[in-house]
Design an enzyme around this catalytic site. Structure first.
Site, short mmCIF file in Angstrom:
data_model
loop_
_atom_site.label_atom_id
_atom_site.label_comp_id
_atom_site.label_asym_id
_atom_site.label_seq_id
_atom_site.Cartn_x
_atom_site.Cartn_y
_atom_site.Cartn_z
CD GLU A 100 -2.71 -1.23 2.42
OE1 GLU A 100 -1.94 -1.67 3.31
OE2 GLU A 100 -3.93 -1.12 2.56
CG ASP A 110 -11.63 3.96 -21.37
OD1 ASP A 110 -10.67 3.23 -21.68
OD2 ASP A 110 -12.63 3.56 -20.74
CB THR A 121 -8.05 -2.43 -19.79
OG1 THR A 121 -8.40 -2.37 -21.16
CG2 THR A 121 -9.22 -2.06 -18.93
NE ARG A 156 -9.79 -9.73 -16.64
CZ ARG A 156 -10.36 -9.77 -17.84
NH1 ARG A 156 -9.94 -10.61 -18.76
NH2 ARG A 156 -11.34 -8.96 -18.14
#
Ligand code: DSN
Length: 392
Positions: free
Chosen positions: A48, A196, A222, A231
């Site tokens: 994190e 996008d 993506t 992915r």
């Protein structure tokens, strides 16, 4: 594997993937190296935060992996570190897009994006997505006749609605997008301009499709479609004095996500290196050549292709043809029974339901990875035609 139940299912899926012709426009086949990175011990680590600013210890190697992935991402798209920042932590496309809005669009303000029916994505403000619940979508569509983007209409809507952000990016729009014109509209109403490029990333990386980076403030993508990675997703943002990149980093973590998936990030890094090669450029060109052949051949066989063709990896076929043909669901089901995997899709001016729409979407990225060329797609078109015209 010790878990024989899961092992059996993985083997079965591997066999299924090998046995079909896969024309799902958003899928592809990763290399063994990408699979190795995904299945590595990196999945055990919590990281994190960002490089040198982690909440847990033991992250020296995590920093190296994440930094290498970022370097490769900027290099692949020809971007300088001075002008662009990239965040490689988004777990996939939807959280990437949500994070951009969290960073730049006040709650309740307006996101202008293409409606779902004409080829937009749920996360461009559709009401069933959180992006349409927290923010308000100002939809635009395509011209009824040409089925292509109509900038006069877009300008009119933008001037009336004054959106906070304009999103250019599509899941089912096959043609070239004039990013410069979108930029001009965004400037004329003081909106951010986001692209996008999830579907197009590999084609842009391979220099086979125009790059949006000259015009956009933010580019999301993506990594598993034409880019042929695992992915995951990335957010590129400008580093000018508006400092939007700082807001976007904060929106990803701690805003929306927890620990990044380091195995995914390593897999993306591998794919980015693979894409930065002459072989990948050839691949990207071949993907588009194959799509054009598939589109032309289907047209010759009597099928209506939305917008009359394609400039990308993607083709929308109107199988319904005002009731003369068959529905998209029936087409997709029949093709699947015969070993061709596609998805049913709405078409502009849709008159049927999304669960049983008028068309199917085809893409050539996956089968091009498997080595298929123009002559193979001539045969695939014939096979599709035969299946769709058969009685059962
Ligand atoms: N499933 C992806 C696509 O097909 O575009 C997006 O969610």
């Amino acid at each position: 594997m010790k878990d024989k139940q899961i092992e059996k299912l993985i083997v079965a899926e591997r066999k299924r993937q090998k046995s079909v012709i896969n024309l799902i426009a958003s899928e592809n086949y990763v290399s063994d190296d990408v699979l190795k990175a995904l299945g590595s011990e990196l999945t055990n680590k919590y990281a994190e935060g960002y490089s040198k600013l982690r909440y847990y210890g033991g992250n020296e190697i995590s920093d190296k992996i994440e930094n290498l992935c970022k370097e490769r991402a900027l290099k692949l798209f020809g971007l300088s570190e001075k002008k662009w920042h990239v965040n490689v932590q988004p777990l996939s496309g939807s959280p990437a897009n949500v994070s951009v809005y969290l960073a730049l669009v006040p709650v309740g303000a307006k996101i202008m994006g293409m409606n779902l029916q004409d080829g937009g994505h749920l996360t461009h403000g559709h009401k069933v997505s959180i992006t349409g619940k927290v923010w308000q979508q100002i939809p635009f569509g395509v011209d009824g006749k040409t089925e292509t983007i109509d900038f006069k209409e877009i300008k009119k809507i933008a001037e009336k609605e004054k959106p906070q952000i304009i999103v250019a990016g599509f899941t089912a729009y096959p043609r070239l997008v004039d990013f410069k014109k979108f930029r001009e509209v965004a400037d004329s109403v003081g909106a951010y301009f986001m692209v996008d490029m999830s579907h197009l990333a590999g084609l842009v990386a391979g220099r086979a499709y125009p790059s949006p980076f000259k015009y956009a403030d933010v580019v999301t993508t993506t990594t598993h479609k034409t880019l042929r990675g695992p992915r995951s997703a990335m957010i590129f943002s400008k580093t000018d004095d508006r400092e939007i990149y700082k807001k976007i980093d904060k929106a990803i973590f701690p805003g929306l996500q927890g620990g990044p998936h380091l195995n995914q990030i390593a897999g993306v890094a591998v794919a980015l290196k693979e894409a930065d090669t002459p072989a990948f450029r050839k691949y990207a060109e071949q993907v588009i050549r194959n799509a054009k052949v598939l589109s032309n051949e289907l047209q010759k066989l009597g099928w209506r292709i939305v917008s009359g063709g394609t400039d990308s990896h993607l083709i929308l076929v109107d199988t319904w043809m005002n009731g003369v043909g068959i529905s998209g669901k029936e087409a997709s089901d029949r093709l699947e029974k015969n070993g061709i995997i596609v998805n049913k899709n709405t078409i502009p001016g849709e008159t049927r339901s999304p669960m049983d729409p008028s068309g199917i979407r085809l893409g050539t990225a996956g089968e091009t990875t498997r080595g298929k060329k123009e002559k193979d797609f001539v045969l695939i078109a014939k096979k599709i035609d035969k299946i769709l015209r058969s009685k059962k």
